[in-house]
Design a protein around this motif. Structure first.
Motif, PDB file in Angstrom:
ATOM      1  N   ASP A 424       0.839  -1.200   0.000  1.00 38.39           N
ATOM      2  CA  ASP A 424       0.000   0.000   0.000  1.00 38.39           C
ATOM      3  C   ASP A 424       0.877   1.255   0.000  1.00 38.39           C
ATOM      4  O   ASP A 424       2.001   1.249   0.449  1.00 38.39           O
ATOM      5  CB  ASP A 424      -0.883   0.011   1.250  1.00 38.39           C
ATOM      6  N   GLY A 425       0.316   2.296  -0.522  1.00 37.67           N
ATOM      7  CA  GLY A 425       0.993   3.567  -0.418  1.00 37.67           C
ATOM      8  C   GLY A 425       2.157   3.712  -1.371  1.00 37.67           C
ATOM      9  O   GLY A 425       2.836   4.727  -1.393  1.00 37.67           O
ATOM     10  N   THR A 426       2.415   2.712  -2.165  1.00 38.38           N
ATOM     11  CA  THR A 426       3.477   2.869  -3.148  1.00 38.38           C
ATOM     12  C   THR A 426       2.935   3.630  -4.332  1.00 38.38           C
ATOM     13  O   THR A 426       1.736   3.811  -4.482  1.00 38.38           O
ATOM     14  CB  THR A 426       4.002   1.505  -3.608  1.00 38.38           C
ATOM     15  N   GLU A 427       3.839   4.060  -5.179  1.00 39.97           N
ATOM     16  CA  GLU A 427       3.447   4.899  -6.311  1.00 39.97           C
ATOM     17  C   GLU A 427       2.388   4.204  -7.168  1.00 39.97           C
ATOM     18  O   GLU A 427       2.517   3.029  -7.494  1.00 39.97           O
ATOM     19  CB  GLU A 427       4.695   5.186  -7.159  1.00 39.97           C
ATOM     20  N   GLU A 428       1.378   4.934  -7.503  1.00 40.41           N
ATOM     21  CA  GLU A 428       0.363   4.393  -8.400  1.00 40.41           C
ATOM     22  C   GLU A 428       0.987   4.136  -9.773  1.00 40.41           C
ATOM     23  O   GLU A 428       1.877   4.863 -10.202  1.00 40.41           O
ATOM     24  CB  GLU A 428      -0.772   5.397  -8.567  1.00 40.41           C
ATOM     25  N   VAL A 429       0.484   3.119 -10.429  1.00 35.83           N
ATOM     26  CA  VAL A 429       1.012   2.839 -11.758  1.00 35.83           C
ATOM     27  C   VAL A 429       0.593   3.956 -12.703  1.00 35.83           C
ATOM     28  O   VAL A 429      -0.551   4.408 -12.695  1.00 35.83           O
ATOM     29  CB  VAL A 429       0.452   1.496 -12.274  1.00 35.83           C
ATOM     30  N   HIS A 431      -0.572   5.601 -16.036  1.00 31.71           N
ATOM     31  CA  HIS A 431      -1.258   5.138 -17.239  1.00 31.71           C
ATOM     32  C   HIS A 431      -1.536   6.328 -18.139  1.00 31.71           C
ATOM     33  O   HIS A 431      -1.797   7.429 -17.697  1.00 31.71           O
ATOM     34  CB  HIS A 431      -2.544   4.402 -16.890  1.00 31.71           C
ATOM     35  N   ALA A 432      -1.452   6.050 -19.389  1.00 26.58           N
ATOM     36  CA  ALA A 432      -1.574   7.145 -20.362  1.00 26.58           C
ATOM     37  C   ALA A 432      -2.975   7.702 -20.384  1.00 26.58           C
ATOM     38  O   ALA A 432      -3.930   6.983 -20.151  1.00 26.58           O
ATOM     39  CB  ALA A 432      -1.210   6.628 -21.742  1.00 26.58           C
TER      40      ALA A 432
ATOM     41  N   ARG B 217       0.064  10.470   1.639  1.00 27.53           N
ATOM     42  CA  ARG B 217       0.655   9.293   2.261  1.00 27.53           C
ATOM     43  C   ARG B 217       1.290   9.579   3.616  1.00 27.53           C
ATOM     44  O   ARG B 217       2.457   9.297   3.845  1.00 27.53           O
ATOM     45  CB  ARG B 217       1.687   8.681   1.321  1.00 27.53           C
ATOM     46  N   THR B 403      -4.254  -5.550   2.180  1.00 29.13           N
ATOM     47  CA  THR B 403      -3.196  -4.547   2.254  1.00 29.13           C
ATOM     48  C   THR B 403      -3.193  -3.587   1.078  1.00 29.13           C
ATOM     49  O   THR B 403      -2.409  -2.658   1.055  1.00 29.13           O
ATOM     50  CB  THR B 403      -1.822  -5.243   2.309  1.00 29.13           C
TER      51      THR B 403
END
Lengths: 432, 516
Positions: A424-429, A431-432, B217, B403
């Protein structure tokens, strides 16, 4: 790394809880005027140790001194079986417990907190106690045999093979029907299963007690009892049949039932985790709304789970009669086996594998507690210690947060956050 | 001038979800200002305010009120320090009158005997002092949500709040009520009080706040005067990258009718009528938005169409086939897909894996099961394919979906429901609680499938969403579709009035009459 840490945490909690239970229990033991260490030694030795066990190390290695030669030999305790091994007794007690716990688990796994095992167990036992006597009589009658002892060996063999199977199936059917009532009430009328199964238990106990004292009472013995079951219906214990020369089994009425329990556990595991039906009921447990929105027939899943649950409890009752008791005696229905099964299921966290360990541990502790009284220690202390261990085990979440708080204090927030790096909380992917 | 509130280096770690909810957060509020606290869901806004209000205890950091360090470990302490909070879900007693609710716990009494007339009088005076007209003798259950919110604010003011925290205050209001609330907020600020406004609506920030603090965040990204930043700046700060705020779309090219709802009657959980003769038509290749304040029968309408609630009367036809009496599975087989309102309980099973979540609509078909046994390889493939198409972070392969973030969770639901090109997609609050980045993705996907010929029934309490996506808008009020409008005849004002059922919310009108 993370997984290992999780595993250690998960395993350490029950151990920690048990130790805490023993620690708090020792206060009461001490108040009762007994040495705590001595009490615990007897508790575990009587429950799990071999003959001659008188210290905690004897649970692993036991030393036996030959009185004639004065020679001392060492044995691996769990396999040392002279004069019988308490583990055999623990397994005998564990057999119905395992089945009842499986019964509870399959219901829980459909989101049904059914505690109807006691009632289903009693009905299964009643069916077995009645049929175990009545069914062979009918067959002898049809075959024209006057004295069962003179029946032909072929007939005996066929009966020995088929009658227990028939009786167990019918006991399973009785339990399944009884459990179905609670499932039906839940599905159709939204009656809380906890309440309905409690009531059904009470009804079953009264009904079985009535049958025992009335129509099925065998004689004028001062404790009401049924006729003893016919030998052809008897699930013979190991020490009476093919393992009669193995010391380990001495004194225990442990028999085929444990294999039935084992097979039931394997089948149940496959059912729950591998089949579509099992999937249906697991999703119903996880979130019944999710299951319904997704198109799962949740009502069917619940009914099916309750039928299987009842059948397993019914089988447990039948095995207890056919394999251990051989007749039903007044007070049998109050043994609480079904309810102990619920406890085992809860302690095993609905894990089919864990049920085996927990059930044996639980039975051993009970056995130890019963035998405590022969050493001048009140047996109630044993029950209390078991209860304390269960209580502390149920505080799992609290222990978990304790561990986290401890880690926070010792390592600081930064360390923990890096360890627990989650998705969680990681960079969103992008997308174009 | 001393700051009203200062929070220094606040940290909070949640072990249960193993997230660092707040990381070295510094936050300060001046007296007399409206301070907006913005950020995506899960950014830590609410947690920070819960720390301030004593509902959550921080692991590190300190709080200063009027320059003095204080310990706030319980809401009572917060109230003593002059901090009041109005939660998203009001904490009022429905069967009590407004006066009783406001004076709850501090009732004027004589020798322990309540005096209700003094109580009403005190509330009337309080309401007049702050220009927040309410009728003290009305029961909470009889007044509108807007009035209930006003009661909550009055309750805090009665306890002498110098700092008022409003958690997403406009989420439940009609546009007209929102405007009234803005006036109230400004007036409170002018009287020297501080208002902290938790929100994720950017226009709201521009309209009513003096300063803003953006969180992302668990960290503060920045604090600035609202006048210095544009809406686009705020959005970019929130997400951490460029965001497209409008949905690029071409006009719809509707085809034949896919869904027909005729005089539908549906009861709510209490058995009372919730949908009372609703009718609508939805064509291939268009998005029909259903606007309305929550609780006007939208949920029941959707559930009746989706098959989780019995239809008491009328008809629902999908591709000409009546759905009455059909199970969810049968409806799905006809061509229905459903993105449920609450993804945590209805959309997903949070206790299990991605694989088991995506296969729920097809688990009993080949290749996902054979002879009653699940085929895990095939299921894994399906899950991976959906994860790939929908950019789902599947770090949790084989692990629990719990999660994952709200946006990722919603993409799982979206991916599962769009699998197999359904003719009808019911999208109920498709972006609720989802971060701005994922909202963009969800919207784009919905427009895409519309262009590929799907009919979409969009239900949303976010008017902006309805306006951004719909080709036609139906307004639902008290169980009926009161109007169906083409996009060119729609504006926010008109919708707001229709959603409120009349020209002005009645409670307000009455309250005003009685005050004057």
């Amino acid at each position: 790394m993370k997984r290992l840490q999780d595993m250690i945490e998960t395993l350490s909690i029950p151990v920690f809880a048990t130790l805490l239970g023993l620690l708090v229990g020792s206060i009461f033991v001490w108040l009762a005027g007994v040495q705590p260490l001595q009490t615990y030694t007897s508790l575990f030795c009587e429950g799990f140790g071999p003959t001659g066990c008188d210290s905690l190390t004897d649970l692993i290695v036991v030393d036996i001194t030959d009185e004639d030669t004065g020679e001392t030999t060492y044995h691996f305790a769990p396999t040392y079986g002279e004069k019988g091994h308490p583990l055999g007794l623990a397994l005998e007690r564990a057999t119905p417990l395992i089945l009842a716990a499986l019964s509870a688990t399959v219901a829980f796994k459909a989101g049904m907190f059914s505690i109807g095992m006691d009632g289903q167990f009693a009905l299964g036992a009643l069916v077995a106690a009645f049929l175990g006597y009545w069914l062979p009589q009918q067959i002898y009658g049809l075959a024209g045999v006057v004295d069962p002892d003179e029946a032909s060996e072929a007939l005996q063999l066929v009966m020995r093979l088929s009658i227990p199977a028939i009786i167990i199936s019918l006991a399973a059917a009785a339990g399944a029907f009884y459990s179905w009532i609670a499932g039906y009430l839940k599905v159709k009328l939204n009656v809380n299963e906890l309440i309905s199964t409690i009531i059904l238990n009470a009804i079953a106990v009264q009904f079985v007690t009535f049958m025992l004292n009335g129509p099925l009472r065998a004689d004028m013995n001062n404790v009401a009892r049924t006729e003893r079951i016919d030998d052809t219906a008897w699930l013979m214990p190991f020490n009476r049949a093919f393992l009669n020369d193995v010391d380990w089994f001495n004194g225990a009425r442990l028999g085929i039932g444990i294999f039935i329990a084992l097979v039931a556990a394997i089948l149940l595991w496959v059912y729950i985790w591998r089949t579509t039906s099992g999937y249906e009921q697991r999703m119903t447990q996880g979130s019944s709304l999710f299951a319904r929105f997704g198109g799962i027939p949740t009502d069917r899943a619940i009914i099916r789970a309750m039928l299987i649950s009842g059948a397993l409890s019914g089988i447990a009752g039948a095995i207890q009669i056919l394999g251990v008791e051989r007749r039903m005696v007044d007070g049998f229905v109050l043994s609480g086996t079904g309810f102990d099964g619920v406890l085992v299921a809860v302690l095993a966290r609905e894990s089919v594998v864990a049920i085996f360990f927990v059930a044996v541990l639980y039975s051993g502790l009970q056995l130890g507690a019963i035998n405590l009284q022969f050493g001048n220690i009140p047996r109630q202390l044993g029950g209390m210690i078991i209860a304390l261990i269960i209580l502390f085990t149920s505080m799992e979440d609290y222990f978990r947060s304790l561990i986290t708080r401890f880690r926070l204090r010792v390592f600081g927030v930064d360390q923990i956050v890096n360890d627990d790096d989650n998705s969680d909380g990681t960079e969103e992917v992008q997308h174009a | 001038m001393t700051t009203a509130i200062e929070m220094r280096n606040i940290r909070k770690y949640f072990a249960s979800s193993s997230t660092l909810a707040l990381d070295q957060v510094n936050f300060e509020v001046q007296p007399g200002e409206v301070h907006a606290l913005v950020g995506e869901n899960g950014a830590g806004k609410t947690t920070l305010m819960n720390v301030l209000y004593g509902l959550v205890s921080p692991d590190e950091g300190e709080i200063l009120v009027q320059g003095k360090p204080v310990q706030i470990s319980h809401p009572d302490h917060a109230i003593q320090q002059g901090i009041g909070m109005v939660h998203q879900h009001f904490k009022l007693v429905p069967s009590f009158t407004i006066a009783e609710n406001i004076m709850l716990g501090v009732e004027p009494n004589q020798f322990g005997v309540l005096n209700s007339s003094t109580e009403a009088e005190a509330v009337r005076k309080l309401a007049a002092d702050y220009g927040l007209p309410v009728d003290p003798n009305k029961r909470i259950q009889d007044v509108s949500v807007g009035i209930q919110q006003r009661v909550e604010i009055l309750k805090s003011l009665q306890r002498d709040a110098r700092v008022l925290i409003l958690d997403e205050p406009t989420a439940v209001l009609t546009p007209q009520e929102v405007r009234e609330l803005y006036v109230v907020i400004r007036r409170l600020a002018e009287s020297g009080r501080s208002v902290i406004l938790i929100t994720h609506k950017l226009l709201e920030v521009k309209e009513v706040a003096d300063r803003l603090t953006v969180m992302r965040r668990g960290k503060v990204v920045g604090t600035d005067d609202v006048a210095n930043v544009s809406v686009r700046d705020i959005a970019n700060m929130m997400v951490g990258r460029q965001v497209i705020l409008t949905v690029p779309r071409t006009p719809a090219e509707p085809g034949e009718t896919v869904l027909e709802v005729e005089n539908l009657l549906v009861a709510d959980n209490k058995g009372l009528p919730a949908v009372m003769g609703a009718s609508l038509q939805l064509r291939k290749g268009e998005i029909l938005g259903i606007a309305g304040i929550s609780g006007n029968g939208q949920t029941e309408l959707v559930e009746a169409i989706a098959g989780t609630r019995p239809i008491d009367g009328g008809d629902v036809r999908l591709l000409g086939e009546s759905l009455v009496g059909k199970t969810v599975r049968q409806r799905r087989d006809v061509g229905m897909a459903h993105i449920p309102e609450d993804r945590m309980t209805s959309g997903l099973n949070m206790t299990t894996t991605l694989d088991e979540n995506v296969v729920v609509t097809s688990y009993d078909r080949e290749p996902y099961s054979k002879g009653g046994y699940l085929q895990f390889d095939a299921i894994r493939q399906l899950a991976q394919q959906i994860a790939k198409t929908f950019h789902i972070k599947s770090a949790a392969a084989g692990g629990n979906v719990r999660t994952l973030s709200g946006g990722n969770l919603q993409k799982i639901v979206l991916g599962r429901e769009l699998e197999g090109d359904p003719a009808l997609i019911i999208a109920n609050q498709p972006t609720r609680g989802v971060d701005v980045g994922s909202i963009e993705f969800v919207h784009k996907t919905l427009v895409d499938v519309r262009d590929h010929g799907a009919a979409i029934l969009l239900i949303s309490v976010e008017l902006d969403e309805i306006l951004a996506l719909s080709d036609r808008v139906a307004v639902m009020y008290e169980g009926r579709i009161v109007a169906t409008l083409d996009m060119d005849e729609v504006n926010e004002e008109k919708l707001g009035l229709l959603m409120a059922g009349s020209s002005l919310p009645q409670d307000d009108a009455l309250a005003y009459e009685e005050m004057n």
